[in-house]
Motif scaffolding. Structure first.
Motif, PDB file in Angstrom:
ATOM      1  N   UNK A  30       0.844  -1.186   0.000  1.00  0.00           N
ATOM      2  CA  UNK A  30       0.000   0.000   0.000  1.00  0.00           C
ATOM      3  C   UNK A  30       0.879   1.236   0.000  1.00  0.00           C
ATOM      4  N   UNK A  31       0.310   2.337  -0.465  1.00  0.00           N
ATOM      5  CA  UNK A  31       1.119   3.544  -0.588  1.00  0.00           C
ATOM      6  C   UNK A  31       0.355   4.740  -0.049  1.00  0.00           C
ATOM      7  N   UNK A  60       1.691  -5.984   3.534  1.00  0.00           N
ATOM      8  CA  UNK A  60       2.982  -6.403   4.081  1.00  0.00           C
ATOM      9  C   UNK A  60       3.988  -5.274   3.973  1.00  0.00           C
ATOM     10  N   UNK A  61       3.771  -4.413   2.960  1.00  0.00           N
ATOM     11  CA  UNK A  61       4.695  -3.294   2.757  1.00  0.00           C
ATOM     12  C   UNK A  61       3.899  -2.003   2.605  1.00  0.00           C
ATOM     13  N   UNK A  62       4.291  -0.998   3.374  1.00  0.00           N
ATOM     14  CA  UNK A  62       3.686   0.321   3.247  1.00  0.00           C
ATOM     15  C   UNK A  62       4.739   1.275   2.689  1.00  0.00           C
ATOM     16  N   UNK A  63       4.427   1.866   1.538  1.00  0.00           N
ATOM     17  CA  UNK A  63       5.334   2.859   0.963  1.00  0.00           C
ATOM     18  C   UNK A  63       4.764   4.232   1.272  1.00  0.00           C
ATOM     19  N   UNK A  64       5.538   5.066   1.952  1.00  0.00           N
ATOM     20  CA  UNK A  64       5.050   6.383   2.351  1.00  0.00           C
ATOM     21  C   UNK A  64       5.943   7.445   1.719  1.00  0.00           C
ATOM     22  N   UNK A  65       5.380   8.161   0.739  1.00  0.00           N
ATOM     23  CA  UNK A  65       6.164   9.163   0.017  1.00  0.00           C
ATOM     24  C   UNK A  65       5.898  10.546   0.617  1.00  0.00           C
ATOM     25  N   UNK A  83       3.802  -5.758  12.113  1.00  0.00           N
ATOM     26  CA  UNK A  83       5.015  -6.133  11.379  1.00  0.00           C
ATOM     27  C   UNK A  83       5.009  -5.673   9.929  1.00  0.00           C
ATOM     28  N   UNK A  84       4.296  -4.578   9.672  1.00  0.00           N
ATOM     29  CA  UNK A  84       4.289  -4.004   8.328  1.00  0.00           C
ATOM     30  C   UNK A  84       5.679  -3.428   8.036  1.00  0.00           C
ATOM     31  N   UNK A  85       6.269  -3.807   6.915  1.00  0.00           N
ATOM     32  CA  UNK A  85       7.537  -3.182   6.526  1.00  0.00           C
ATOM     33  C   UNK A  85       7.229  -1.787   5.991  1.00  0.00           C
ATOM     34  N   UNK A  86       8.138  -0.858   6.215  1.00  0.00           N
ATOM     35  CA  UNK A  86       7.885   0.510   5.759  1.00  0.00           C
ATOM     36  C   UNK A  86       9.029   1.007   4.882  1.00  0.00           C
ATOM     37  N   UNK A  87       8.652   1.515   3.704  1.00  0.00           N
ATOM     38  CA  UNK A  87       9.619   2.218   2.856  1.00  0.00           C
ATOM     39  C   UNK A  87       9.222   3.684   2.865  1.00  0.00           C
ATOM     40  N   UNK A  88      10.053   4.495   3.500  1.00  0.00           N
ATOM     41  CA  UNK A  88       9.743   5.905   3.656  1.00  0.00           C
ATOM     42  C   UNK A  88      10.569   6.715   2.663  1.00  0.00           C
TER      43      UNK A  88
END
Ligand code: SF4
Ligand code: MG
Length: 332
Positions: free
Chosen positions: A93-94, A174-179, A205-210
């Motif tokens: 998700x983003x 599973x992965x949250x992308x936060x721009x 345990x959501x992975x985060x890409x910030x």
């Protein structure tokens, strides 16, 4: 930690009337389950295009030229549009900087969250509503039943951003992308939203890409940092190492231009020059026109991302023979 996402030599280029823009030019990294990782850089560094590439949302004239994006072993670049749509929202998700433009003004908040839940999970409207209210509560929205029936424009920026996070997390990705998720918000709300993302990371345990330009946010939030410059990763290490001893002159420049709370009267130095024109990237090291340490070699030969140790990579000739401390170099 097991690998959730592997990005291997990703190249995303834009084919414009004036030439090819190599927005992302050979980027590799991985994200482990539960890891919080940031990409830092100025605007135009390629950080947003990296995240859009992962989401399968790069629009024409851009396209992924090369590389692999493996999510739990599945190559995302090989998925059909339909398969990708299913993955987005469900598994990845983003959230974006501008919640007002990402929420539909014509529908209530509740309607949008429950629609997104129904799209990804096979549940009745009643269950979807219940789940939506639970999610709004989880992101710290007071009176979630009332907000459920509100329209986006009637909410404050901070509330809308919380709604976006609730929506992004409603399907338990599973992965949250936060721009730049907090750039448009005031400092107090910003801190709350970051705290919230950290809680969700711990709880689910959501992975985060910030994705951010703000080193302050990085220090608050993540375990691992990648610094991007002109489409490439120039430094990659854990957050403590990066702040204690940055190895790339660009990273050091970013730090010297970031205000530190305990050094209010220290002068901020901005990095001289501007990001290069992507249609004519400098030869050699792409940072050389702005680098105070540039040597002859930097002008003609492009450095690779070198491994200083298991935990620290840097793209800079200074460290070719042995690791150098940039703070000492400045003094001498
Ligand atoms: Fe500066 Fe040379 Fe290192 Fe590039 S390779 S960052 S120009 S010292
Ligand atoms: Mg951006």
């Amino acid at each position: 930690m097991t690998k959730l996402l592997e990005v291997m030599d990703l190249k995303t280029h834009f084919h414009t009337g004036s030439g090819v823009v190599p927005s992302v030019d050979g980027v590799s990294f991985d994200i482990k389950k539960g890891e919080k990782i940031a990409i830092v850089g100025e605007s135009g560094s390629g950080k947003s295009v990296t995240s859009l590439s992962i989401m399968g949302l790069v629009g024409s004239p851009g396209r992924i030229e090369d590389g692999k994006l493996a999510f739990e072993g599945k190559d995302l670049t090989k998925l059909s549009k339909k398969e990708m749509r299913k993955l987005r929202g469900n598994e990845i998700a983003m959230i974006f900087q501008e919640p007002l433009t990402s929420l539909n003004p014509l529908f209530t908040v509740g309607n949008q969250i429950s629609e997104s839940i129904k799209l990804h999970q096979k549940v009745t409207s009643k269950v979807a509503k219940q789940k939506s209210i639970e999610m709004l509560e989880k992101v710290g929205i007071p009176r979630p039943d009332k907000i459920f029936s509100s329209y986006p424009h009637s909410l404050s920026g901070g509330m809308r951003q919380r709604v976006m996070i609730a929506m992004a997390l409603s399907c338990n990705p599973k992965l949250l992308i936060a721009d730049e998720p907090t750039t448009a918000l005031d400092v107090t709300i910003q801190a709350q939203i970051l705290e919230l993302m950290k809680d969700l990371n711990e709880e689910l345990e959501t992975s985060i890409l910030l994705i951010t330009h703000d080193l302050g946010v990085v220090a608050e939030m993540v375990d691992t940092v990648m610094v991007m410059y002109a489409g490439q990763i120039v430094e990659h290490t854990d957050v403590y190492t990066l702040f204690r001893e940055p190895k790339h002159p660009y990273t050091k420049g970013l730090m010297d231009s970031t205000p530190k709370v305990h050094m209010l009267d220290e002068e901020l130095v901005s990095i001289e020059g501007t990001v290069p024109n992507p249609l004519s990237m400098p030869k050699g090291c792409r940072f050389h026109p702005r680098c105070q340490f540039a040597m002859d070699k930097c002008v003609s030969e492009q450095p690779e991302l070198m491994e200083l140790n298991d935990n620290h990579k840097v793209r800079c000739w200074l460290h070719e023979e042995k690791e150098v401390n940039l703070h000492d170099l400045v003094k001498s």
